[in-house]
Design a protein around this motif. Structure first.
Motif, PDB file in Angstrom:
ATOM      1  N   THR A  30       0.935  -1.232   0.028  1.00  0.00           N
ATOM      2  CA  THR A  30       0.064  -0.016   0.054  1.00  0.00           C
ATOM      3  C   THR A  30       0.699   1.264   0.013  1.00  0.00           C
ATOM      4  O   THR A  30       0.735   2.213  -0.818  1.00  0.00           O
ATOM      5  CB  THR A  30      -0.924  -0.005   1.199  1.00  0.00           C
ATOM      6  N   LEU A  31       2.127   1.019   0.875  1.00  0.00           N
ATOM      7  CA  LEU A  31       3.019   2.329   0.717  1.00  0.00           C
ATOM      8  C   LEU A  31       3.696   2.662  -0.540  1.00  0.00           C
ATOM      9  O   LEU A  31       3.880   3.728  -0.922  1.00  0.00           O
ATOM     10  CB  LEU A  31       3.774   2.053   1.919  1.00  0.00           C
ATOM     11  N   GLY A  32       3.825   1.277  -1.381  1.00  0.00           N
ATOM     12  CA  GLY A  32       4.341   1.505  -2.465  1.00  0.00           C
ATOM     13  C   GLY A  32       3.599   2.388  -3.795  1.00  0.00           C
ATOM     14  O   GLY A  32       4.154   3.267  -4.399  1.00  0.00           O
ATOM     15  N   PHE A  33       2.223   2.369  -3.544  1.00  0.00           N
ATOM     16  CA  PHE A  33       1.597   3.074  -4.526  1.00  0.00           C
ATOM     17  C   PHE A  33       1.809   4.781  -4.126  1.00  0.00           C
ATOM     18  O   PHE A  33       1.612   5.647  -4.919  1.00  0.00           O
ATOM     19  CB  PHE A  33      -0.145   2.821  -4.229  1.00  0.00           C
ATOM     20  N   TYR A  34       1.737   4.806  -2.939  1.00  0.00           N
ATOM     21  CA  TYR A  34       2.134   6.352  -2.411  1.00  0.00           C
ATOM     22  C   TYR A  34       3.460   6.709  -3.001  1.00  0.00           C
ATOM     23  O   TYR A  34       3.887   7.810  -3.296  1.00  0.00           O
ATOM     24  CB  TYR A  34       2.130   6.460  -0.893  1.00  0.00           C
ATOM     25  N   ILE A  35       4.597   5.867  -2.840  1.00  0.00           N
ATOM     26  CA  ILE A  35       5.919   6.049  -3.090  1.00  0.00           C
ATOM     27  C   ILE A  35       5.876   6.456  -4.757  1.00  0.00           C
ATOM     28  O   ILE A  35       6.754   7.080  -5.075  1.00  0.00           O
ATOM     29  CB  ILE A  35       6.704   5.050  -2.794  1.00  0.00           C
ATOM     30  N   VAL A  36       5.225   5.663  -5.647  1.00  0.00           N
ATOM     31  CA  VAL A  36       4.898   5.821  -6.866  1.00  0.00           C
ATOM     32  C   VAL A  36       4.878   7.420  -7.309  1.00  0.00           C
ATOM     33  O   VAL A  36       5.560   7.975  -8.174  1.00  0.00           O
ATOM     34  CB  VAL A  36       4.024   4.814  -7.648  1.00  0.00           C
ATOM     35  N   ASN A  37       3.979   7.914  -6.517  1.00  0.00           N
ATOM     36  CA  ASN A  37       3.466   9.257  -7.060  1.00  0.00           C
ATOM     37  C   ASN A  37       4.444  10.159  -6.463  1.00  0.00           C
ATOM     38  O   ASN A  37       4.778  11.350  -7.117  1.00  0.00           O
ATOM     39  CB  ASN A  37       2.311   9.758  -6.030  1.00  0.00           C
ATOM     40  N   ASP A  38       5.239   9.897  -5.326  1.00  0.00           N
ATOM     41  CA  ASP A  38       6.636  10.689  -4.708  1.00  0.00           C
ATOM     42  C   ASP A  38       7.691  10.615  -5.791  1.00  0.00           C
ATOM     43  O   ASP A  38       8.349  11.663  -6.157  1.00  0.00           O
ATOM     44  CB  ASP A  38       7.182  10.151  -3.568  1.00  0.00           C
ATOM     45  N   PHE A  39       7.923   9.587  -6.347  1.00  0.00           N
ATOM     46  CA  PHE A  39       8.968   9.342  -7.535  1.00  0.00           C
ATOM     47  C   PHE A  39       8.649   9.954  -8.767  1.00  0.00           C
ATOM     48  O   PHE A  39       9.527  10.837  -9.328  1.00  0.00           O
ATOM     49  CB  PHE A  39       9.232   7.965  -7.603  1.00  0.00           C
ATOM     50  N   GLU A  40       7.276  10.173  -9.162  1.00  0.00           N
ATOM     51  CA  GLU A  40       7.034  10.666 -10.478  1.00  0.00           C
ATOM     52  C   GLU A  40       7.046  12.070 -10.301  1.00  0.00           C
ATOM     53  O   GLU A  40       7.523  12.775 -11.068  1.00  0.00           O
ATOM     54  CB  GLU A  40       5.393  10.443 -10.570  1.00  0.00           C
ATOM     55  N   ASN A  41       6.715  12.885  -8.991  1.00  0.00           N
ATOM     56  CA  ASN A  41       6.686  14.147  -8.546  1.00  0.00           C
ATOM     57  C   ASN A  41       8.279  14.643  -8.679  1.00  0.00           C
ATOM     58  O   ASN A  41       8.689  15.568  -9.105  1.00  0.00           O
ATOM     59  CB  ASN A  41       6.069  14.539  -7.416  1.00  0.00           C
ATOM     60  N   ILE A  42       9.245  13.753  -8.093  1.00  0.00           N
ATOM     61  CA  ILE A  42      10.591  14.086  -8.078  1.00  0.00           C
ATOM     62  C   ILE A  42      11.317  14.246  -9.443  1.00  0.00           C
ATOM     63  O   ILE A  42      11.839  15.137  -9.853  1.00  0.00           O
ATOM     64  CB  ILE A  42      11.297  12.958  -7.297  1.00  0.00           C
ATOM     65  N   LEU A  43      10.748  13.209 -10.531  1.00  0.00           N
ATOM     66  CA  LEU A  43      11.299  13.400 -11.785  1.00  0.00           C
ATOM     67  C   LEU A  43      10.685  14.612 -12.565  1.00  0.00           C
ATOM     68  O   LEU A  43      11.177  15.029 -13.343  1.00  0.00           O
ATOM     69  CB  LEU A  43      10.779  11.965 -12.484  1.00  0.00           C
ATOM     70  N   LYS A  44       9.334  15.022 -12.256  1.00  0.00           N
ATOM     71  CA  LYS A  44       8.895  16.165 -12.700  1.00  0.00           C
ATOM     72  C   LYS A  44       9.601  17.524 -12.270  1.00  0.00           C
ATOM     73  O   LYS A  44       9.878  18.271 -13.134  1.00  0.00           O
ATOM     74  CB  LYS A  44       7.468  16.143 -12.667  1.00  0.00           C
ATOM     75  N   VAL A  45       9.925  17.424 -10.999  1.00  0.00           N
ATOM     76  CA  VAL A  45      10.314  18.751 -10.413  1.00  0.00           C
ATOM     77  C   VAL A  45      11.854  18.861 -10.997  1.00  0.00           C
ATOM     78  O   VAL A  45      11.935  19.954 -11.106  1.00  0.00           O
ATOM     79  CB  VAL A  45      10.307  18.621  -8.883  1.00  0.00           C
ATOM     80  N   THR A  46      12.473  17.935 -11.236  1.00  0.00           N
ATOM     81  CA  THR A  46      13.748  17.862 -11.756  1.00  0.00           C
ATOM     82  C   THR A  46      13.907  18.191 -13.151  1.00  0.00           C
ATOM     83  O   THR A  46      15.025  18.047 -13.561  1.00  0.00           O
ATOM     84  CB  THR A  46      14.632  16.753 -11.071  1.00  0.00           C
ATOM     85  N   GLY A  47      12.893  18.232 -13.917  1.00  0.00           N
ATOM     86  CA  GLY A  47      13.019  18.469 -15.143  1.00  0.00           C
ATOM     87  C   GLY A  47      12.845  16.995 -16.116  1.00  0.00           C
ATOM     88  O   GLY A  47      13.017  17.250 -17.377  1.00  0.00           O
ATOM     89  N   TRP A  48      12.677  15.898 -15.572  1.00  0.00           N
ATOM     90  CA  TRP A  48      12.571  14.935 -16.239  1.00  0.00           C
ATOM     91  C   TRP A  48      11.126  14.334 -16.566  1.00  0.00           C
ATOM     92  O   TRP A  48      10.974  13.140 -16.824  1.00  0.00           O
ATOM     93  CB  TRP A  48      13.308  13.670 -15.435  1.00  0.00           C
ATOM     94  N   ASP A  49      10.470  15.155 -16.891  1.00  0.00           N
ATOM     95  CA  ASP A  49       9.024  14.848 -17.185  1.00  0.00           C
ATOM     96  C   ASP A  49       8.897  14.672 -18.522  1.00  0.00           C
ATOM     97  O   ASP A  49       7.814  14.087 -18.948  1.00  0.00           O
ATOM     98  CB  ASP A  49       8.084  16.044 -16.745  1.00  0.00           C
ATOM     99  N   ASN A  50       9.707  14.910 -19.345  1.00  0.00           N
ATOM    100  CA  ASN A  50       9.447  14.509 -20.766  1.00  0.00           C
ATOM    101  C   ASN A  50       9.901  13.020 -20.761  1.00  0.00           C
ATOM    102  O   ASN A  50      10.413  12.374 -19.878  1.00  0.00           O
ATOM    103  CB  ASN A  50      10.452  15.344 -21.646  1.00  0.00           C
TER     104      ASN A  50
END
Length: 93
Positions: A30-50
């Motif tokens: 269950t915690l893993g689903f939350y962590i997916v969102n965190d990793f995705e946001n980290i990638l977007k904030v650091t400019g890796w959203d493409n």
């Protein structure tokens, strides 16, 4: 009070019952689903959203990377619980 001083004894005593391992595994998943969102946001904030090119013609989306990192992290934590259960019940040496 032996288990309070030794973290390994505490680990084995915590996971010596099968239902505790199942509960812990479900909690980590269950915690893993939350962590997916965190990793995705980290990638977007650091400019890796493409779309990211990892191999010559392979295009990988940030969500794929986030799921992969989350699965690896969760499997690592679950492996500790399963290993402690097996050691506590003398299923492996």
């Amino acid at each position: 009070a032996e288990h309070a001083e030794n973290p390994y004894v505490l680990l084995y005593r915590t996971f010596q019952t099968w239902w505790m391992v199942v509960f812990y595994t479900l909690w980590i998943a269950t915690l893993g689903f939350y962590i997916v969102n965190d990793f995705e946001n980290i990638l977007k904030v650091t400019g890796w959203d493409n779309k990211i090119r990892i191999i010559k013609d392979e295009i990988v989306k940030p969500k794929t990377i986030a799921y992969t990192l989350s699965i690896i992290l969760c499997l690592g934590f679950i492996a500790v619980a399963i290993n402690a259960y097996m050691h506590a019940n003398n299923l492996i040496l």
